[in-house]
Design a protein around this motif. Sequence first.
Motif, short mmCIF file in Angstrom:
data_model
loop_
_atom_site.label_atom_id
_atom_site.label_comp_id
_atom_site.label_asym_id
_atom_site.label_seq_id
_atom_site.Cartn_x
_atom_site.Cartn_y
_atom_site.Cartn_z
N ALA A 115 -23.88 -40.63 65.10
CA ALA A 115 -25.06 -41.42 65.48
C ALA A 115 -26.32 -40.78 64.93
O ALA A 115 -27.23 -41.48 64.45
CB ALA A 115 -25.13 -41.53 66.99
N GLY A 116 -26.39 -39.45 64.97
CA GLY A 116 -27.55 -38.76 64.43
C GLY A 116 -27.68 -38.94 62.93
O GLY A 116 -28.78 -39.11 62.40
N MET A 117 -26.55 -38.94 62.24
CA MET A 117 -26.57 -39.14 60.79
C MET A 117 -27.05 -40.55 60.46
O MET A 117 -27.82 -40.75 59.52
CB MET A 117 -25.19 -38.90 60.20
N GLN A 118 -26.60 -41.52 61.24
CA GLN A 118 -27.04 -42.90 61.00
C GLN A 118 -28.54 -43.05 61.21
O GLN A 118 -29.21 -43.78 60.48
CB GLN A 118 -26.28 -43.86 61.93
N GLN A 119 -29.08 -42.35 62.21
CA GLN A 119 -30.50 -42.50 62.52
C GLN A 119 -31.39 -41.66 61.61
O GLN A 119 -32.47 -42.12 61.19
CB GLN A 119 -30.76 -42.12 63.98
N PHE A 120 -30.95 -40.41 61.30
CA PHE A 120 -31.83 -39.47 60.62
C PHE A 120 -31.38 -39.12 59.21
O PHE A 120 -32.08 -38.38 58.51
CB PHE A 120 -31.94 -38.18 61.44
N GLY A 121 -30.21 -39.62 58.79
CA GLY A 121 -29.70 -39.25 57.48
C GLY A 121 -29.00 -37.92 57.51
O GLY A 121 -28.71 -37.36 58.56
N MET A 122 -28.72 -37.36 56.33
CA MET A 122 -27.93 -36.14 56.24
C MET A 122 -28.79 -34.89 56.37
O MET A 122 -28.60 -34.08 57.27
CB MET A 122 -27.15 -36.12 54.92
N GLY A 123 -29.72 -34.68 55.46
CA GLY A 123 -30.47 -33.42 55.43
C GLY A 123 -31.84 -33.53 56.04
O GLY A 123 -32.46 -34.60 56.04
N SER A 149 -41.92 -31.36 57.29
CA SER A 149 -41.47 -32.65 57.84
C SER A 149 -40.03 -32.57 58.33
O SER A 149 -39.38 -33.59 58.55
CB SER A 149 -41.58 -33.75 56.78
N GLY A 150 -39.51 -31.33 58.52
CA GLY A 150 -38.12 -31.17 58.90
C GLY A 150 -37.86 -31.11 60.39
O GLY A 150 -36.72 -30.87 60.81
N HIS A 151 -38.89 -31.33 61.21
CA HIS A 151 -38.73 -31.30 62.67
C HIS A 151 -38.67 -32.74 63.18
O HIS A 151 -39.69 -33.41 63.29
CB HIS A 151 -39.89 -30.54 63.31
N SER A 152 -37.47 -33.20 63.48
CA SER A 152 -37.28 -34.60 63.87
C SER A 152 -37.40 -34.78 65.38
O SER A 152 -37.49 -33.80 66.15
CB SER A 152 -35.89 -35.08 63.43
N ALA A 153 -37.35 -36.04 65.81
CA ALA A 153 -37.33 -36.34 67.24
C ALA A 153 -36.10 -35.73 67.90
O ALA A 153 -36.15 -35.32 69.07
CB ALA A 153 -37.36 -37.85 67.45
N ALA A 154 -34.99 -35.65 67.16
CA ALA A 154 -33.77 -35.04 67.71
C ALA A 154 -33.96 -33.55 67.95
O ALA A 154 -33.51 -33.01 68.97
CB ALA A 154 -32.60 -35.28 66.76
N HIS A 155 -34.64 -32.87 67.02
CA HIS A 155 -34.91 -31.45 67.21
C HIS A 155 -35.84 -31.22 68.40
O HIS A 155 -35.62 -30.31 69.21
CB HIS A 155 -35.57 -30.86 65.95
N ASN A 175 -32.42 -27.37 60.04
CA ASN A 175 -31.04 -27.84 60.16
C ASN A 175 -31.02 -29.37 60.21
O ASN A 175 -31.95 -29.99 60.72
CB ASN A 175 -30.40 -27.28 61.42
N PRO A 176 -29.95 -29.99 59.72
CA PRO A 176 -29.85 -31.45 59.81
C PRO A 176 -29.99 -31.93 61.25
O PRO A 176 -29.47 -31.31 62.19
CB PRO A 176 -28.45 -31.74 59.26
N ALA A 177 -30.67 -33.05 61.42
CA ALA A 177 -30.89 -33.59 62.77
C ALA A 177 -29.58 -33.95 63.44
O ALA A 177 -29.48 -33.94 64.68
CB ALA A 177 -31.80 -34.82 62.69
N LEU A 178 -28.55 -34.28 62.66
CA LEU A 178 -27.26 -34.64 63.27
C LEU A 178 -26.68 -33.47 64.06
O LEU A 178 -25.93 -33.68 65.02
CB LEU A 178 -26.28 -35.14 62.21
N LEU A 179 -27.01 -32.24 63.67
CA LEU A 179 -26.57 -31.09 64.45
C LEU A 179 -27.29 -31.03 65.79
O LEU A 179 -26.72 -30.62 66.81
CB LEU A 179 -26.79 -29.80 63.67
N ALA A 180 -28.55 -31.41 65.79
CA ALA A 180 -29.31 -31.43 67.05
C ALA A 180 -28.76 -32.49 68.00
O ALA A 180 -28.64 -32.24 69.21
CB ALA A 180 -30.78 -31.68 66.76
N THR A 181 -28.40 -33.66 67.49
CA THR A 181 -27.86 -34.69 68.38
C THR A 181 -26.49 -34.26 68.92
O THR A 181 -26.17 -34.52 70.09
CB THR A 181 -27.73 -36.04 67.65
N ALA A 182 -25.71 -33.57 68.09
CA ALA A 182 -24.42 -33.07 68.57
C ALA A 182 -24.61 -31.98 69.61
O ALA A 182 -23.88 -31.92 70.61
CB ALA A 182 -23.59 -32.56 67.40
N ALA A 183 -25.58 -31.09 69.41
CA ALA A 183 -25.84 -30.03 70.38
C ALA A 183 -26.31 -30.59 71.71
O ALA A 183 -25.95 -30.07 72.77
CB ALA A 183 -26.87 -29.05 69.81
#
Length: 389
Positions: A61-69, A77-83, A267-275
């Motif tokens: 889900a994080g990858m779909q919303q925020f992409g890969m990297g 600009s690497g601090h997303s809403a997920a982070h 770090n990729p935002a998808l890692l933040a959503t998984a965490a």
Amino acid sequence: MDDFQTALADLQAQHLLRQRRIVDGPQGPLLQVDGKSYLAFCSNDYLGLANHPALLAAAQAGMQQFGMGAAASALISGHSAAHEMLEQELAAFVEMPRALYFSNGYMANLGVIAALTGPGDTVFGDRLNHASLIDGARLSRADFKVYPHGDTATLARLLAKCHSRRKLVVTDAVFSMDGDIAPLAALLDLCERHDAWLLVDDAHGFGVLGTQGRGSLRHFSLRSERLIYMGTLGKAAGVAGAFVAASDNLIAWLLQRARTYMFTTGNPALLATAASASLKLIAAEPWRRTRLQELGAYLHQALRGLPWPLAASITAIHPLLVGDNQTVQALAQLLRAQSVWVPAICPPTVPRGTARLRISLSALHTEAHIDQLAQALGAAATALTRTAP
């Protein structure tokens, strides 16, 4: 180049040459390694979450919303809403005012120590601290005082004699090669008395110790503005990355001065959503920590009678203390021949003469797995006795 060849040959002669092994597939009690199936006691996936469906779904889900990297440092600009959400959740989880998400625990420790201390300051460290704490102290250019493992009396004397402007005590909470726990309450008391900070590296306690897996500070019911807490998300949490939690002002300072945070791609935002998903499971499923305790007690009973002692531990780490490098390497090789993978740990990771098998338990292990390990160790002990000079 000849120097390197000679040095490598010397490591080989001392049974200290390290090798990588290729794992095919997800983490778990059973691993495919170099094309062969092994019963594994080598992973830090203590709660068995590294391949949990909820984490995989959250990452997707994080990858779909925020992409890969993340594509940039957090301060660009690497601090997303997920982070941002993860940092808020982490701070609340460990009951600290604010948290900062790092790429990994090594970078977190290096960044914190160098941001808080420098020439003219003093860092105090336990002799068995993780390499990241040792390297962080050295790179800070502060004076570095090492006290014997767990020796609060020696630390008290060192602190009493220190007149540095800033004093920082750094320690593992759970020592990664021994499985024992630092005397955190006594360390914090010393820091309170001697106007010092206490940096606690809880890489192996986060998720495992304390109510709802909230870590070693909760395990000892500790609170103080002098506490700086580092936890990792690639071990019990089953994802990747790390975080530092502390007072608002200290985290704000790290945001401005921790070079390992400022000058690296996020770090990729998808890692933040998984965490974030992992935190919910850690809190909601206490059976995983209960299971670790049960398996630890079973392990100690199952390995009684071996020629090597199993160190006492209430954590997921249970070292079998063998002693010399050659014997421990031979023992690990005999286990692999029986499709059991337990890593041999030799100097400089541990002190000379204390080579060991580091047995790591997961909540997904079973008593049958431990029985298989015990049988394999018994057979290996017999084989080594027969071949001894």
